[in-house]
Scaffold this active site. Structure first.
Site, PDB file in Angstrom:
ATOM      1  N   TYR A  18       0.834  -1.205   0.000  1.00 59.97           N
ATOM      2  CA  TYR A  18       0.000   0.000   0.000  1.00 59.97           C
ATOM      3  C   TYR A  18       0.868   1.255   0.000  1.00 59.97           C
ATOM      4  O   TYR A  18       0.669   2.169  -0.820  1.00 59.97           O
ATOM      5  CB  TYR A  18      -0.915   0.014   1.219  1.00 59.97           C
ATOM      6  CG  TYR A  18      -1.776   1.256   1.325  1.00 59.97           C
ATOM      7  CD1 TYR A  18      -2.759   1.531   0.373  1.00 59.97           C
ATOM      8  CD2 TYR A  18      -1.599   2.167   2.358  1.00 59.97           C
ATOM      9  CE1 TYR A  18      -3.541   2.674   0.448  1.00 59.97           C
ATOM     10  CE2 TYR A  18      -2.389   3.309   2.451  1.00 59.97           C
ATOM     11  CZ  TYR A  18      -3.356   3.555   1.497  1.00 59.97           C
ATOM     12  OH  TYR A  18      -4.120   4.690   1.579  1.00 59.97           O
TER      13      TYR A  18
ATOM     14  N   LYS B 105       1.126   4.314  -2.815  1.00 59.07           N
ATOM     15  CA  LYS B 105       0.843   5.712  -2.484  1.00 59.07           C
ATOM     16  C   LYS B 105       2.062   6.597  -2.749  1.00 59.07           C
ATOM     17  O   LYS B 105       1.918   7.758  -3.137  1.00 59.07           O
ATOM     18  CB  LYS B 105       0.411   5.823  -1.024  1.00 59.07           C
ATOM     19  CG  LYS B 105      -0.930   5.157  -0.718  1.00 59.07           C
ATOM     20  CD  LYS B 105      -2.107   5.933  -1.288  1.00 59.07           C
ATOM     21  CE  LYS B 105      -2.631   5.440  -2.581  1.00 59.07           C
ATOM     22  NZ  LYS B 105      -3.787   6.245  -3.075  1.00 59.07           N
TER      23      LYS B 105
END
Length: 305
Positions: free
Chosen positions: A180, A184
């Site tokens: 994740y 990002k």
């Protein structure tokens, strides 16, 4: 609760403007689409689920009285579908003033997209990278226009030490949270590199962290970690922003006259509508170029473009 530098009332009249919002069927994406519609923009609600997306369009029309709301089916896990969606939009010849790359998933169990790309990286970065490239002619046509890339504070703390672990993007060697954070970080690197490439075309590109928001993003960790995440979520929600407040920073970046008046481009924003700072990795121009080349290569391999 962060202080508000921007509210819904500060959104200017958007008559004649066209906006496209990914992930607009729920959460801060829905609020963003609704408030753009309330200010008379022509809004394209993008989502994977056709039934839900069409329902959201009907709801926004009823809430705002704006009939210029349309559904565009978009599956960020399929490069073929992204191309089809972009082609449908471009065929309209409308131009595009605001592209809000809002959709995202967080800490989901390991899986691969239809194209064999790790799901978080595919959804959060590659899908938006490809969509943006396909829509750039419409953004150039409508300049001054804006590209808003929704990232996360996770780009600072959760990405692998090297920033982007290119060798292991599509493997299960990284943790769900590292995958994740990597996706990002890719959002911010992409926004910064894109800004360098289009700044002479009067397109304003910025990234942002919307805040910790009460949203369906927590479905990913729940699937990964099981029932105890419900307790964590309940505690987290006590300290989280509402979806209305969570949408404000991207609405600020998408609509505020400040962006053009103060020439705010290649910046990173924090809640609510405030300039923030990026990690050292996010500002690494060499890493940004490497990510850009990698992304182009992946798309060429998968779809021949």
């Amino acid at each position: 609760m962060p202080s508000k530098n921007f509210t819904f009332d500060n959104i200017p009249d958007l008559s004649g403007k066209v906006a496209l919002v990914t992930g607009a069927n729920a959460g801060i994406g829905y609020i963003t689409a609704r408030e753009l519609a309330r200010k008379k923009a022509h809004v394209f609600v993008c989502a994977r689920n056709i039934e839900k997306g069409q329902s959201v369009v009907a709801t926004i029309k009823a809430e705002t009285g704006n009939e210029l709301i349309e559904f565009l089916q978009l599956d960020l896990l399929s490069l073929k579908n992204i191309k089809e969606a972009a082609d449908k939009f471009m065929a309209r010849g409308l131009g595009l003033h605001m592209l809000i790359n809002n959709a995202g998933i967080m800490a989901t169990p390991f899986s691969l997209s239809a194209d064999g790309i790790e799901a978080q990286f595919a959804t959060n970065h590659i899908g938006h990278f490809y969509l943006t490239q396909l829509l750039l002619p419409a953004l150039e046509k409508s300049a001054p226009s804006r590209i808003v890339v929704v990232s996360s504070l996770a780009h600072r703390a959760l990405a692998p030490g090297k920033g982007i672990d290119f060798e292991n993007i599509n493997t299960n060697k990284l943790s769900i949270w590292a995958r994740y954070g990597q996706s990002k970080l890719a959002n911010v690197l992409f926004a910064n590199e894109l800004d360098r490439r289009v700044k002479d075309k009067n397109i304003y590109v910025n990234s942002l962290h919307p805040g910790v928001v009460k949203s369906n993003l927590m479905q990913g960790p729940k699937l990964s970690w099981g029932r105890w995440m419900a307790v964590y979520t309940a505690i987290q929600n006590f300290f989280s922003l509402s979806t209305e407040d969570g949408a404000l920073t991207q609405l600020y970046v998408a609509t505020s006259p400040d962006i053009e008046n103060d020439n705010l481009r290649g910046q990173h924003f924090m809640p609510i509508g405030k300039l923030g700072t990026m990690s050292a990795k996010a500002m690494d121009k060499i890493l940004a170029k490497e990510l850009w080349d990698y992304s182009e290569r992946i798309i060429k391999e998968k779809v021949g473009e």
